[in-house]
Design a protein around this motif. Structure first.
Motif, PDB file in Angstrom:
ATOM      1  N   LYS A  69       0.818  -1.211   0.000  1.00  0.00           N
ATOM      2  CA  LYS A  69       0.000   0.000   0.000  1.00  0.00           C
ATOM      3  C   LYS A  69       0.853   1.263   0.000  1.00  0.00           C
ATOM      4  CE  LYS A  69       0.354   0.914   4.625  1.00  0.00           C
ATOM      5  NZ  LYS A  69       1.739   1.305   4.760  1.00  0.00           N
ATOM      6  N   ASP A  70       2.134   1.141   0.283  1.00  0.00           N
ATOM      7  CA  ASP A  70       2.996   2.311   0.292  1.00  0.00           C
ATOM      8  C   ASP A  70       3.174   2.914  -1.091  1.00  0.00           C
ATOM      9  OD1 ASP A  70       3.311   2.207   3.055  1.00  0.00           O
ATOM     10  OD2 ASP A  70       4.926   0.751   2.883  1.00  0.00           O
ATOM     11  N   VAL A  71       2.772   2.191  -2.117  1.00  0.00           N
ATOM     12  CA  VAL A  71       2.816   2.746  -3.468  1.00  0.00           C
ATOM     13  C   VAL A  71       1.892   3.966  -3.565  1.00  0.00           C
ATOM     14  CG1 VAL A  71       1.014   1.284  -4.506  1.00  0.00           C
ATOM     15  CG2 VAL A  71       2.881   2.130  -5.910  1.00  0.00           C
ATOM     16  N   TRP A  72       0.830   4.000  -2.770  1.00  0.00           N
ATOM     17  CA  TRP A  72      -0.065   5.162  -2.765  1.00  0.00           C
ATOM     18  C   TRP A  72       0.651   6.380  -2.202  1.00  0.00           C
ATOM     19  CZ3 TRP A  72      -4.058   4.593  -5.706  1.00  0.00           C
ATOM     20  CH2 TRP A  72      -4.609   3.334  -5.889  1.00  0.00           C
ATOM     21  N   MET A  73       1.454   6.187  -1.160  1.00  0.00           N
ATOM     22  CA  MET A  73       2.203   7.312  -0.600  1.00  0.00           C
ATOM     23  C   MET A  73       3.244   7.803  -1.600  1.00  0.00           C
ATOM     24  SD  MET A  73       2.615   6.646   3.489  1.00  0.00           S
ATOM     25  CE  MET A  73       3.727   5.268   3.338  1.00  0.00           C
ATOM     26  N   LEU A  74       3.855   6.886  -2.328  1.00  0.00           N
ATOM     27  CA  LEU A  74       4.811   7.289  -3.354  1.00  0.00           C
ATOM     28  C   LEU A  74       4.103   8.125  -4.420  1.00  0.00           C
ATOM     29  CD1 LEU A  74       7.631   7.202  -4.607  1.00  0.00           C
ATOM     30  CD2 LEU A  74       7.017   4.995  -5.626  1.00  0.00           C
ATOM     31  N   GLY A  75       2.936   7.688  -4.829  1.00  0.00           N
ATOM     32  CA  GLY A  75       2.159   8.459  -5.806  1.00  0.00           C
ATOM     33  C   GLY A  75       1.782   9.842  -5.283  1.00  0.00           C
ATOM     34  N   MET A  76       1.426   9.931  -4.021  1.00  0.00           N
ATOM     35  CA  MET A  76       1.083  11.237  -3.436  1.00  0.00           C
ATOM     36  C   MET A  76       2.314  12.141  -3.381  1.00  0.00           C
ATOM     37  SD  MET A  76      -1.605  10.243  -0.455  1.00  0.00           S
ATOM     38  CE  MET A  76      -2.047  11.936  -0.118  1.00  0.00           C
ATOM     39  N   GLY A  77       3.450  11.583  -2.964  1.00  0.00           N
ATOM     40  CA  GLY A  77       4.668  12.384  -2.906  1.00  0.00           C
ATOM     41  C   GLY A  77       5.055  12.917  -4.275  1.00  0.00           C
ATOM     42  N   LEU A  78       5.000  12.052  -5.279  1.00  0.00           N
ATOM     43  CA  LEU A  78       5.303  12.489  -6.641  1.00  0.00           C
ATOM     44  C   LEU A  78       4.280  13.512  -7.129  1.00  0.00           C
ATOM     45  CD1 LEU A  78       6.348   9.065  -8.189  1.00  0.00           C
ATOM     46  CD2 LEU A  78       7.849  11.024  -7.700  1.00  0.00           C
ATOM     47  N   GLY A  79       3.027  13.324  -6.737  1.00  0.00           N
ATOM     48  CA  GLY A  79       1.988  14.295  -7.097  1.00  0.00           C
ATOM     49  C   GLY A  79       2.253  15.663  -6.486  1.00  0.00           C
ATOM     50  N   PHE A  80       2.675  15.690  -5.219  1.00  0.00           N
ATOM     51  CA  PHE A  80       3.018  16.961  -4.577  1.00  0.00           C
ATOM     52  C   PHE A  80       4.173  17.639  -5.308  1.00  0.00           C
ATOM     53  CE2 PHE A  80       1.451  15.236  -0.246  1.00  0.00           C
ATOM     54  CZ  PHE A  80       0.163  15.693  -0.494  1.00  0.00           C
ATOM     55  N   LEU A  81       5.191  16.855  -5.669  1.00  0.00           N
ATOM     56  CA  LEU A  81       6.336  17.427  -6.379  1.00  0.00           C
ATOM     57  C   LEU A  81       5.940  17.977  -7.743  1.00  0.00           C
ATOM     58  CD1 LEU A  81       9.115  14.809  -5.524  1.00  0.00           C
ATOM     59  CD2 LEU A  81       8.934  17.163  -4.690  1.00  0.00           C
ATOM     60  N   LEU A  82       5.165  17.198  -8.486  1.00  0.00           N
ATOM     61  CA  LEU A  82       4.733  17.663  -9.805  1.00  0.00           C
ATOM     62  C   LEU A  82       3.822  18.876  -9.708  1.00  0.00           C
ATOM     63  CD1 LEU A  82       4.139  14.245 -11.582  1.00  0.00           C
ATOM     64  CD2 LEU A  82       5.948  15.914 -12.059  1.00  0.00           C
ATOM     65  N   ASP A  83       2.940  18.881  -8.721  1.00  0.00           N
ATOM     66  CA  ASP A  83       2.045  20.011  -8.515  1.00  0.00           C
ATOM     67  C   ASP A  83       2.844  21.287  -8.250  1.00  0.00           C
ATOM     68  OD1 ASP A  83      -0.546  21.171  -8.279  1.00  0.00           O
ATOM     69  OD2 ASP A  83      -0.381  21.063  -6.095  1.00  0.00           O
ATOM     70  N   GLU A  84       3.830  21.195  -7.385  1.00  0.00           N
ATOM     71  CA  GLU A  84       4.655  22.367  -7.079  1.00  0.00           C
ATOM     72  C   GLU A  84       5.511  22.780  -8.262  1.00  0.00           C
ATOM     73  OE1 GLU A  84       4.756  24.524  -4.216  1.00  0.00           O
ATOM     74  OE2 GLU A  84       2.811  23.503  -4.300  1.00  0.00           O
ATOM     75  N   TRP A  85       6.008  21.802  -9.013  1.00  0.00           N
ATOM     76  CA  TRP A  85       6.818  22.124 -10.184  1.00  0.00           C
ATOM     77  C   TRP A  85       5.985  22.882 -11.216  1.00  0.00           C
ATOM     78  CZ3 TRP A  85       6.986  19.638 -15.232  1.00  0.00           C
ATOM     79  CH2 TRP A  85       8.058  20.056 -16.005  1.00  0.00           C
TER      80      TRP A  85
END
Length: 150
Positions: free
Chosen positions: A119-135
């Motif tokens: 289930k930690d793949v969801w946290m990885l997706g959220m982290g990448l989403g935060f980075l892409l959103d800020e970028w």
């Protein structure tokens, strides 16, 4: 410094609270808990065999507390909190991928033993989403958050 957007707050609060709680639960861990968690991590990453289990558990606890707090404190830029979440969850997903006993034979899909880690793949997706959103937010506004993704 920009505050998180309203749309970022639910993900930051949900993951931050979960990770912070997990770290606080690990902090007083006994030797048996330390040995179990250390054994699983060292099985995926052999270099961890050189770290005593009790020390490993404390370091993991500190990493979880720090990551959770970074996500929960709105003054921490989302790019920084997202980078912390991505690094932390990336390590967990790598451990899942490197531990065959967590997956169905010949598959990436988890078995009963691997469900809690997969289930930690969801946290990885959220982290990448935060980075892409800020970028993308930074590129649109022409400002810098101090974190470069190039």
């Amino acid at each position: 410094m920009r505050l998180p957007t309203l749309g970022q707050l639910p993900g930051r609060i949900a993951t931050g609270g979960f990770i912070l709680h997990s770290g606080l639960q690990k902090w007083p861990g006994d030797e048996q808990t330390a040995a179990g968690i250390h054994g699983m991590a060292a099985g995926a990453f052999p270099f961890l065999n050189g770290v005593p289990p009790a020390r490993f558990l404390k370091l993991l606890s500190v990493a979880e507390i720090g990551t959770g707090a970074a996500l929960l404190v709105p003054l921490v830029p989302t790019a920084l909190a997202g980078a912390a979440l991505t690094a932390f969850s990336g390590g967990l997903v790598a451990m899942y991928a490197r531990t065959p006993g967590l997956r169905n034979p010949g598959s990436i899909w988890p078995n009963e033993n691997g469900l809690a880690v997969s289930k930690d793949v969801w946290m990885l997706g959220m982290g990448l989403g935060f980075l892409l959103d800020e970028w993308t937010r930074t590129r649109r506004s022409g400002t810098s958050t101090g974190v470069s993704l190039r």
